[in-house]
Design a protein around this motif. Structure first.
Motif, PDB file in Angstrom:
ATOM      1  N   PRO A   1       0.817  -1.231   0.000  1.00  0.00           N
ATOM      2  CA  PRO A   1       0.000   0.000   0.000  1.00  0.00           C
ATOM      3  C   PRO A   1       0.841   1.268   0.000  1.00  0.00           C
ATOM      4  O   PRO A   1       0.313   2.353  -0.299  1.00  0.00           O
ATOM      5  N   ALA A   2       2.138   1.144   0.311  1.00  0.00           N
ATOM      6  CA  ALA A   2       3.010   2.316   0.311  1.00  0.00           C
ATOM      7  C   ALA A   2       3.605   2.600  -1.060  1.00  0.00           C
ATOM      8  O   ALA A   2       4.325   3.594  -1.224  1.00  0.00           O
ATOM      9  N   HIS A   3       3.324   1.738  -2.038  1.00  0.00           N
ATOM     10  CA  HIS A   3       3.783   2.007  -3.403  1.00  0.00           C
ATOM     11  C   HIS A   3       3.252   3.378  -3.825  1.00  0.00           C
ATOM     12  O   HIS A   3       2.095   3.705  -3.585  1.00  0.00           O
TER      13      HIS A   3
ATOM     14  N   GLN B   1      -1.510   7.222  -4.354  1.00  0.00           N
ATOM     15  CA  GLN B   1      -2.224   8.258  -5.097  1.00  0.00           C
ATOM     16  C   GLN B   1      -3.539   7.762  -5.694  1.00  0.00           C
ATOM     17  O   GLN B   1      -4.327   8.553  -6.207  1.00  0.00           O
ATOM     18  N   CYS B   2      -3.797   6.465  -5.610  1.00  0.00           N
ATOM     19  CA  CYS B   2      -4.960   5.882  -6.284  1.00  0.00           C
ATOM     20  C   CYS B   2      -6.244   6.181  -5.519  1.00  0.00           C
ATOM     21  O   CYS B   2      -6.312   5.975  -4.299  1.00  0.00           O
ATOM     22  N   PRO B   3      -7.299   6.633  -6.192  1.00  0.00           N
ATOM     23  CA  PRO B   3      -8.568   6.905  -5.504  1.00  0.00           C
ATOM     24  C   PRO B   3      -9.254   5.653  -4.973  1.00  0.00           C
ATOM     25  O   PRO B   3     -10.149   5.758  -4.146  1.00  0.00           O
ATOM     26  N   SER B   4      -8.828   4.473  -5.441  1.00  0.00           N
ATOM     27  CA  SER B   4      -9.423   3.220  -4.975  1.00  0.00           C
ATOM     28  C   SER B   4      -8.583   2.527  -3.913  1.00  0.00           C
ATOM     29  O   SER B   4      -8.838   1.368  -3.580  1.00  0.00           O
ATOM     30  N   ALA B   5      -7.590   3.206  -3.370  1.00  0.00           N
ATOM     31  CA  ALA B   5      -6.685   2.580  -2.408  1.00  0.00           C
ATOM     32  C   ALA B   5      -7.410   2.065  -1.176  1.00  0.00           C
ATOM     33  O   ALA B   5      -7.033   1.040  -0.603  1.00  0.00           O
ATOM     34  N   GLY B   6      -8.461   2.761  -0.753  1.00  0.00           N
ATOM     35  CA  GLY B   6      -9.193   2.326   0.438  1.00  0.00           C
ATOM     36  C   GLY B   6      -9.826   0.964   0.258  1.00  0.00           C
ATOM     37  O   GLY B   6      -9.724   0.097   1.132  1.00  0.00           O
TER      38      GLY B   6
END
Length: 315
Positions: free
Chosen positions: A225-227, A232-237
């Motif tokens: 997740p630290a990539h 920056q991805c809006p779908s990271a959550g």
């Protein structure tokens, strides 16, 4: 000990403008298709999440101002191109006044070009797809054009814009692409021409098909997740932090994008097609695609009664 610098008091009027810019985006129509302008994105899972409406994508005011700058820049460059004697630029279809648009894969994969251009001095007899960008990295494009040559520069500078160019040429039938890029404000401009490639176009079409018709999320770009791209991805959550996805028909296990029609979606639960409004709101029978429930595993289910039971890792 040195004194801390005094911070300027924020301007409440400018803050209010930013608030209105952000609020305004909620009234913009939702795209129901996978865009050709997005198919060059590196992470196929991000594209799948976007196509499936798994989360709201709300831009901040700074990003939205950049979008506005891009639209203004496009109009400015179109006017400048039309100043050249003998050059023909069509930004809209004369028959219906709309942008030139193309679609494939049952209407789920679409794109709209900025214009069709004939008469550029480098190749006056050849029609070109025209696209315009506004970027602070315009000088980097100029550098790559000098280093690699014009035909190779776009792919190296911005793979997403390159994929967009390849798809637009493929579906429009034009063999050349002419990209103009301004610095913000239109003070400096660089251009690159790119050739069509059937091989590349089919590769992007196959990618779009894979994304559109996949029943579950595709592999992640990174498990970390630290990539930097994941952060920056809006779908990271949804992807990394086990957040619940948005309730919509497209996150429901009953809904399917169909290969025939004009962007048609069907519902197996109710036996009818789904309008875009239906898809955005869902119905009381909504059940998440199990692979989207990342905090638990399916423990039991009843198709007849319409429920799915999950078990968390701690039981």
């Amino acid at each position: 000990m040195a004194a801390l610098p005094t911070l300027a008091t924020p301007d409440p009027t400018l803050a209010a403008i930013d608030g209105q810019i952000v609020a305004r985006q909620k009234n913009e129509p939702k795209r129901g298709y996978l865009g050709m302008s997005f198919i060059g994105e590196e992470c196929e899972r991000r594209q799948w999440y976007s196509f499936r409406f798994t989360n709201e994508q709300n831009w901040d005011a700074e990003t939205l101002r950049r979008f506005e700058d891009g639209h203004r820049g496009e109009d400015l460059m179109a006017a400048r191109l039309r100043m050249v004697p003998g050059l023909k630029l069509h930004t809209h279809n004369p028959q219906d006044g709309k942008q030139f648009g193309f679609q494939a894969l049952g209407g789920h994969f679409r794109g709209n070009i900025d214009g069709a251009l004939l008469g550029i001095l480098q190749a006056p007899k050849t029609w070109h797809v025209w696209e315009h960008k506004v970027s602070e990295k315009a000088s980097a494009l100029a550098g790559l054009k000098g280093k690699l040559g014009e035909k190779a520069a776009l792919a190296q500078w911005n793979p997403t814009y390159y994929a967009q160019a390849i798809c637009y040429m493929h579906y429009s039938g034009m063999d050349r692409h002419y990209l103009t890029c301004d610095t913000p404000g239109g003070r400096a401009t660089v251009s690159v021409r790119t050739d069509a490639s059937k091989t590349e176009a089919l590769r992007f079409e196959q990618r779009a098909e894979r994304i559109i018709f996949a029943a579950e999320p595709l592999p992640k770009l990174s498990e970390d997740p630290a990539h930097w791209k994941c952060k920056q991805c809006p779908s990271a959550g949804v992807c990394h932090r086990k957040e619940m996805p948005r309730v919509s028909c497209r996150t429901c296990l009953h809904a399917t994008p169909e290969r025939d029609g004009d962007g048609r979606w069907s519902c197996a639960k109710h036996g009818h097609d789904l309008t875009l409004t239906n898809q955005l709101t869902a119905c009381p029978s909504h059940l998440f695609i199990p692979a989207l429930v990342t905090w638990g595993a399916v423990d039991d289910a009843s198709e007849q009664e319409g429920w799915v039971q999950y078990r968390t890792p701690d039981g």
